[in-house]
Scaffold this active site. Structure first.
Site, PDB file in Angstrom:
ATOM      1  CG  ASP A 104      29.397  -1.448 -25.982  1.00 49.24           C
ATOM      2  OD1 ASP A 104      30.757  -1.466 -25.879  1.00 49.24           O
ATOM      3  OD2 ASP A 104      28.983  -1.133 -27.135  1.00 49.24           O
ATOM      4  CG  ASN A 140      33.364  -0.435 -32.616  1.00 47.97           C
ATOM      5  OD1 ASN A 140      33.996  -1.592 -32.750  1.00 47.97           O
ATOM      6  ND2 ASN A 140      33.741   0.643 -32.612  1.00 47.97           N
ATOM      7  CG  ASP A 162      38.912   2.105 -21.634  1.00 48.56           C
ATOM      8  OD1 ASP A 162      37.948   1.525 -21.278  1.00 48.56           O
ATOM      9  OD2 ASP A 162      39.690   1.858 -22.607  1.00 48.56           O
ATOM     10  CD  GLU A 168      35.528   1.592 -28.351  1.00 53.16           C
ATOM     11  OE1 GLU A 168      36.924   1.726 -28.272  1.00 53.16           O
ATOM     12  OE2 GLU A 168      34.706   1.588 -27.401  1.00 53.16           O
ATOM     13  CG  HIS A 178      32.457   5.363 -25.945  1.00 53.50           C
ATOM     14  ND1 HIS A 178      32.363   4.902 -24.829  1.00 53.50           N
ATOM     15  CD2 HIS A 178      33.530   4.478 -26.417  1.00 53.50           C
ATOM     16  CE1 HIS A 178      33.160   3.766 -24.705  1.00 53.50           C
ATOM     17  NE2 HIS A 178      33.699   3.528 -25.642  1.00 53.50           N
ATOM     18  NE  ARG A 179      36.293   4.346 -22.844  1.00 55.12           N
ATOM     19  CZ  ARG A 179      35.397   4.303 -21.847  1.00 55.12           C
ATOM     20  NH1 ARG A 179      34.949   5.414 -21.397  1.00 55.12           N
ATOM     21  NH2 ARG A 179      34.603   3.206 -21.478  1.00 55.12           N
ATOM     22  CE  LYS A 212      31.814   0.642 -28.283  1.00 51.56           C
ATOM     23  NZ  LYS A 212      32.782  -0.228 -27.340  1.00 51.56           N
TER      24      LYS A 212
HETATM   25  O1  LIG Z   1      37.587  -5.981 -20.010  1.00 50.30           O
HETATM   26  C1  LIG Z   1      37.256  -5.127 -20.147  1.00 50.30           C
HETATM   27  O2  LIG Z   1      35.867  -4.753 -19.710  1.00 50.30           O
HETATM   28  C2  LIG Z   1      37.908  -3.830 -20.973  1.00 50.30           C
HETATM   29  C3  LIG Z   1      39.413  -3.779 -21.090  1.00 50.30           C
HETATM   30  C4  LIG Z   1      40.051  -2.791 -21.730  1.00 50.30           C
HETATM   31  O3  LIG Z   1      40.398  -3.445 -23.105  1.00 50.30           O
HETATM   32  P1  LIG Z   1      42.044  -3.924 -23.415  1.00 50.30           P
HETATM   33  O4  LIG Z   1      42.136  -5.196 -22.292  1.00 50.30           O
HETATM   34  O5  LIG Z   1      41.622  -4.345 -24.581  1.00 50.30           O
HETATM   35  O6  LIG Z   1      42.942  -2.887 -23.038  1.00 50.30           O
HETATM   36  C5  LIG Z   1      39.382  -1.489 -22.234  1.00 50.30           C
HETATM   37  O7  LIG Z   1      39.948  -0.825 -23.090  1.00 50.30           O
HETATM   38  C6  LIG Z   1      37.679  -1.804 -22.437  1.00 50.30           C
HETATM   39  O8  LIG Z   1      37.138  -0.472 -22.405  1.00 50.30           O
HETATM   40  C7  LIG Z   1      36.982  -2.663 -21.429  1.00 50.30           C
HETATM   41  C1  LIG Z   2      37.666   0.012 -25.732  1.00 53.05           C
HETATM   42  C2  LIG Z   2      36.413   0.139 -25.107  1.00 53.05           C
HETATM   43  O1  LIG Z   2      35.671  -0.873 -25.088  1.00 53.05           O
HETATM   44  P1  LIG Z   2      35.326  -2.263 -26.153  1.00 53.05           P
HETATM   45  O2  LIG Z   2      37.015  -2.827 -26.019  1.00 53.05           O
HETATM   46  O3  LIG Z   2      34.467  -2.986 -25.144  1.00 53.05           O
HETATM   47  O4  LIG Z   2      34.766  -1.952 -27.310  1.00 53.05           O
HETATM   48  C3  LIG Z   2      36.164   1.355 -24.409  1.00 53.05           C
HETATM   49  O5  LIG Z   2      35.069   1.293 -23.668  1.00 53.05           O
HETATM   50  O6  LIG Z   2      36.857   2.296 -24.406  1.00 53.05           O
END
Ligand SMILES: O=C(O)C1=C[C@@H](OP(=O)(O)O)[C@@H](O)[C@H](O)C1
Ligand SMILES: C=C(OP(=O)(O)O)C(=O)O
Length: 424
Positions: A50, A92, A312, A340, A384-385, A410
């Site tokens: 990412d 993604n 997450d 994802e 990944h999670r 990722k």
């Molecule tokens: O701002 C960020 O770095 C993130 C916000 C979260 O998303 P949401 O705000 O859509 O829940 C999280 O799920 C993502 O892995 C990272």
């Molecule tokens: C949802 C995640 O990341 P992103 O929204 O940036 O794809 C994650 O890392 O769980």
């Protein structure tokens, strides 16, 4: 289809691990550094799919990006990205795509197209697109309104007052905040819905402050005056979401795991996971990092918890709940369906394969813990999670197999090596 077999681990587990840099902090710092004047150094920045995709996208707009052993050096574009006419592929990477959409709207030059995987082009962008258009951005969705792929013509952002819905993602707000210092007029962002995942907005405000930009928040509005980010030498924390998998290992197997490079005073919301585990019967201690331990004689107990601030962590919490006494009720996370994969459906489906009773709610899960967790062939949905959480569950099951294990690239490319270290 590649597959990774997970061997059960006879406890008690005693281990110390280190996890890579925070994906969320790295991507915020990349945007601030790319907009700043001068060169920033991001120490211990996360090197994974990412942030690498975002760094390459920024480089395509004129930022000078140099990868070294444990740092990223970024030469900024002083608030004005150069649009090169290229197609930008963001994989993604939801955070990177939302941030880059706002950042590149500041630019000028030859229009670019922002796109990604099939799944990224199914994830929501409409509130952010409409807010940027209200600020004068020239954006056009090429297939479906409100979704990538999107053509970005740039031309700068006027600023002024805009209303923003943040019930699907906090990233829309973080993206607008990050570019707010570079709108022509003062930016006023008024929230038109309840905000999910609030700790990520706090993280955005903290990183912006580190790079010299101030934001005023009042009731449900954010005020950003025209200002400039300052280039920084910035130390990036370990990733608290990545740490959760190894803290969960101690909870599930019994014993003690220390994540040596996760600070007690972490900026990240997901650092709350140790506290959640303590509610389930674990002990926490802080010293060189964060330590979670559980006496094998002390059973895990189910909890009722709203996880709206920590989306997450839900896959990790769910696999710990699989072994907890009684029910664990996870609420407040309807936005898990936009990640994802639809993580509520994915976690419920895969836990049931392991013999764990699960009720899927509109906004969460009810998990009935069991001592009889079965191994299964886990579909990871290229998430990944899901892969990492069920790998940890595999430590207390027989015959767990993770399909498509490479998807951990990722956020945590060396996850399998760190997991292997638990058996030493
Ligand atoms: O701002 C960020 O770095 C993130 C916000 C979260 O998303 P949401 O705000 O859509 O829940 C999280 O799920 C993502 O892995 C990272
Ligand atoms: C949802 C995640 O990341 P992103 O929204 O940036 O794809 C994650 O890392 O769980």
């Amino acid at each position: 289809m590649t597959r990774k077999e997970i061997k059960p681990l006879d406890g008690p587990l005693i281990a110390q691990v280190k996890v890579p840099g925070s994906k969320s902090i790295t991507q915020r710092a990349l945007i601030c550094a790319a907009l700043a004047e001068g060169e920033s150094i991001l120490e211990d920045a996360l090197r994974s799919e990412d942030p690498d995709l975002l760094a390459h996208a920024l480089a395509a707009t004129g930022a000078k990006v140099e990868f070294s052993e444990n740092a990223l050096r970024i030469g900024g574009v002083v608030g004005s990205p150069r649009l090169s006419g290229k197609e930008i592929f963001m994989g993604n990477n939801g955070t990177g795509a939302r941030f880059f959409l706002a950042y590149s709207s500041l630019g000028k030059g030859t229009p670019i197209v922002l796109t990604g995987t099939k799944r990224l082009c199914e994830r929501p962008f409409k509130p952010l697109i409409e807010a940027l258009q209200a600020w004068g951005a020239s954006l056009s969705c090429l297939k479906k309104e409100g979704f990538l792929p999107i053509k970005i013509t740039g031309g700068g952002l006027l600023g002024g007052e805009v209303s923003l819905s943040v019930s699907e993602s906090s990233q829309f707000l973080s993206a607008l905040l990050l570019v707010g210092p570079y709108t022509r007029e003062p930016a006023v962002i008024k929230l038109s819905s309840p905000l999910v995942s609030r700790p990520y907005v706090d993280l955005t405000l903290a990183i912006m402050k580190n790079f010299g930009a101030e934001v005023e928040e009042k009731e449900e509005s954010f005020f950003v005056k025209p200002q400039k980010y300052q280039a920084r030498h910035y130390q990036i924390e370990a990733d608290a979401s990545s740490a959760s998998y190894f803290l969960a290992a101690a909870a599930l197997v019994g014993g003690k795991v220390t994540v040596a490079n996760l600070p007690k005073d972490s900026l990240q919301g997901d650092a709350a996971f140790a506290g959640i585990l303590s509610r389930m019967g674990c002990e926490i201690s802080y010293g060189q990092g964060v330590t979670v331990s559980r006496d094998p004689e002390t059973p895990l107990r189910g909890i009722d918890i709203n996880m709206g601030r920590y989306p997450d962590l839900v896959p990790t919490l769910a696999v710990v709940a699989a072994k907890a006494r009684g029910k664990t009720i996870i609420r407040g996370v309807p936005h898990l369906r936009f990640k994802e994969t639809d993580r509520l459906k994915a976690v419920a489906t895969e836990l049931r394969k392991c013999g764990v009773p699960v009720e899927e709610l509109e906004d969460g899960l009810i998990i009935e813990g069991t001592d009889n967790i079965k191994g299964a062939e886990i579909e990871t949905y290229d998430d990944h999670r899901i892969a990492m959480a069920f790998a940890i569950l595999g430590l207390v099951a027989h015959g767990m197999v993770i399909l498509n294990p490479g998807c951990v690239a990722k956020s945590f490319p060396n996850f399998w090596e760190v997991l292997e270290g638990l058996y030493q």
